[in-house]
Write an enzyme that holds these catalytic residues in place. Structure first.
Site: not given
Ligand code: IMO
Ligand code: MG
Length: 420
Positions: A13, A16, A40-41, A143, A218, A294, A296-297, A299, A326, A408-409
């Site tokens: 998050d 990226k 979730g991009h 496999r 991730q 992805t 809604g939790r 952070r 920033l 910055v936004g």
């Molecule tokens: P982006 O690409 C933030 C976290 C989950 C959990 C751990 C394992 O948007 O940055 P999983 O479903 O992958 O088996 O969960 O990884 N997680 C993320 N946290 N951004 C993500 O993707 C994430 N993808 C998985 O919250 O802690």
């Molecule tokens: Mg994300």
């Protein structure tokens, strides 16, 4: 020719996709090489929000081809929905999306197993996104997994389905088998035109001097080997995953850009040395809209951690930093950066390897003054308030990597380059 990897360097998050989008207007290819719909991009253009889970965010630019390499885990039913939704918001896919026939599939079975595993392991819950990612990657390693190309061979697919259900000790009656086959074959009708060899496309692209962006998902601290194990995802996320997950060797990259938030967030369980609670965390969460795209939790929020930041810069051989969000720190009186950990009377400047030690460490902080000004309209480093420049330079000094992009936004144009 230029090939650049844009990687999340903390717990995901980091915005990226925003950086991929900002640098992607001249890209010929944008490539996903690991992860799946757990990502979730988000990109915002003129107030319109686009969220990508498996589709590379380069799909925003009509001249860019988007590749999904074999290291990605694809949920075929979810991907069809994602394509349909994005088409409905005006994006086109024809001749622009290529999915490697070797990608491993996330089946509905994997999503069920993900939920069961999480509830069974109450004491060591990971807090996954529930997208079936862990069980799907586990099956590829065992496999027993099914790959996209298998969907074009119904008799073989049926046999593989029987085997995978048996492997997990799940019964598969004739009716369920028929239903799963139907779902997968419907998805195949949509996906088969995109199914090809991504490594061949990339090899030709490289020889023709194309501009290629590798879009990480991730972040380094969620890497299944190098992250805060076991509280990690199930793919490797560091720069070396580019080669494994796409067939384009990481040796051929010209630049590796690491994306860091100006503070730190984490969703799910696991250690978080600089985590903060209470009004300050609430304020940052609100200002940064820190809720998962992805799931809604909400952070978890923390101070910038230069120990983990430097660790991930080193693992990824970073050339530059993209510092995001920033603007969210405007209005805070004091900013803290973690510069070391105290553990058992010693000072550590690299993270401990064992999860139990992670819970015992005490962060050591550098304290800096904040700034009041709204910086969302700033478009150069020099125009930032002095204290924001000092904060940015402290991060550069501690990570020993220059900041090359600043966000910055949320909007595409709320971004600027420094010597890039
Ligand atoms: P982006 O690409 C933030 C976290 C989950 C959990 C751990 C394992 O948007 O940055 P999983 O479903 O992958 O088996 O969960 O990884 N997680 C993320 N946290 N951004 C993500 O993707 C994430 N993808 C998985 O919250 O802690
Ligand atoms: Mg994300």
């Amino acid at each position: 020719m230029s090939a650049i990897a844009i990687l999340g360097c903390m717990w995901g998050d980091e915005a990226k996709a925003k950086i991929v989008d900002y640098l992607g207007d001249t890209a010929d290819y944008v490539v996903r090489f690991q992860g799946g719909s757990n990502a979730g991009h988000t990109i915002v253009v003129d107030g319109q929000k686009f969220v990508f889970h498996s589709v590379p965010s380069g799909i925003m630019y009509p001249g860019t081809k988007c590749l999904i390499g074999c290291g990605v885990a694809i949920d075929p039913l979810g991907l069809v929905k994602e394509i349909r939704n994005l088409e409905a918001s005006g994006l086109t896919f024809t001749k622009r999306l290529c999915i490697d026939e070797k990608v491993g599939l996330v089946l509905p079975l994997h999503q069920e197993l993900d939920k069961v595993n999480e509830s069974r392991l109450a004491s060591s819950k990971i807090g996954t996104t529930g997208r079936g990612i862990g069980p799907a990657y586990a099956d590829m390693t065992a496999r027993t997994g099914i790959r996209l190309g298998d969907l074009g061979h119904p008799a073989y697919l049926k046999q593989r389905l029987k085997e995978i259900y048996a492997y997990h000790g799940q019964s598969l009656d004739a009716q369920t088998l028929k239903a799963v086959m139907t779902q997968l074959q419907e998805a195949w009708q949509v996906l088969k035109k995109y199914c090809m060899s991504v490594e061949n496309i990339l090899s030709e692209a490289y020889l023709s001097g194309a501009r290629i962006i590798f879009e990480g998902a991730q972040g380094t601290l969620l890497d299944r080997t190098w992250g805060s194990y076991p509280y990690v995802t199930s793919s490797n996320t560091i720069v070396d995953a580019v080669g494994i997950g796409s067939g384009f060797s990481a040796r051929l990259l010209d630049e590796v850009l690491g994306v860091y938030k100006a503070y730190v967030t984490r969703v799910g369980e696991g250690p978080f040395p600089t985590e903060i609670h209470g009004p300050l965390a609430d304020k940052i969460r609100k200002q940064g809209n820190e809720f998962g795209s992805t799931t809604g939790r909400p952070r978890r929020i923390g101070h910038f951690d230069a120990v983990l930041g430097a660790y991930s810069a080193r693992l990824n051989t970073l050339d530059g930093i993209a510092l995001t969000l920033l603007d969210v720190l405007s209005g805070l009186e004091e900013l803290k950066i973690c510069v070391g950990y105290k553990l058992g009377g010693k000072v550590l400047t690299t993270p401990p390897a064992h999860p139990l030690d992670f819970n015992k460490i005490e962060p050591m902080y550098l304290s800096l003054k904040g700034w009041e000004e709204d910086i969302t309209g700033v478009r150069s480093k020099e125009a930032l308030p002095v204290n924001a420049q000092i904060y940015l330079e402290a991060i550069e000094d501690l990570l020993e990597i220059p900041v090359k992009v600043v966000s910055v936004g949320k909007e595409r144009d709320q971004t600027f380059k420094i010597d890039l």
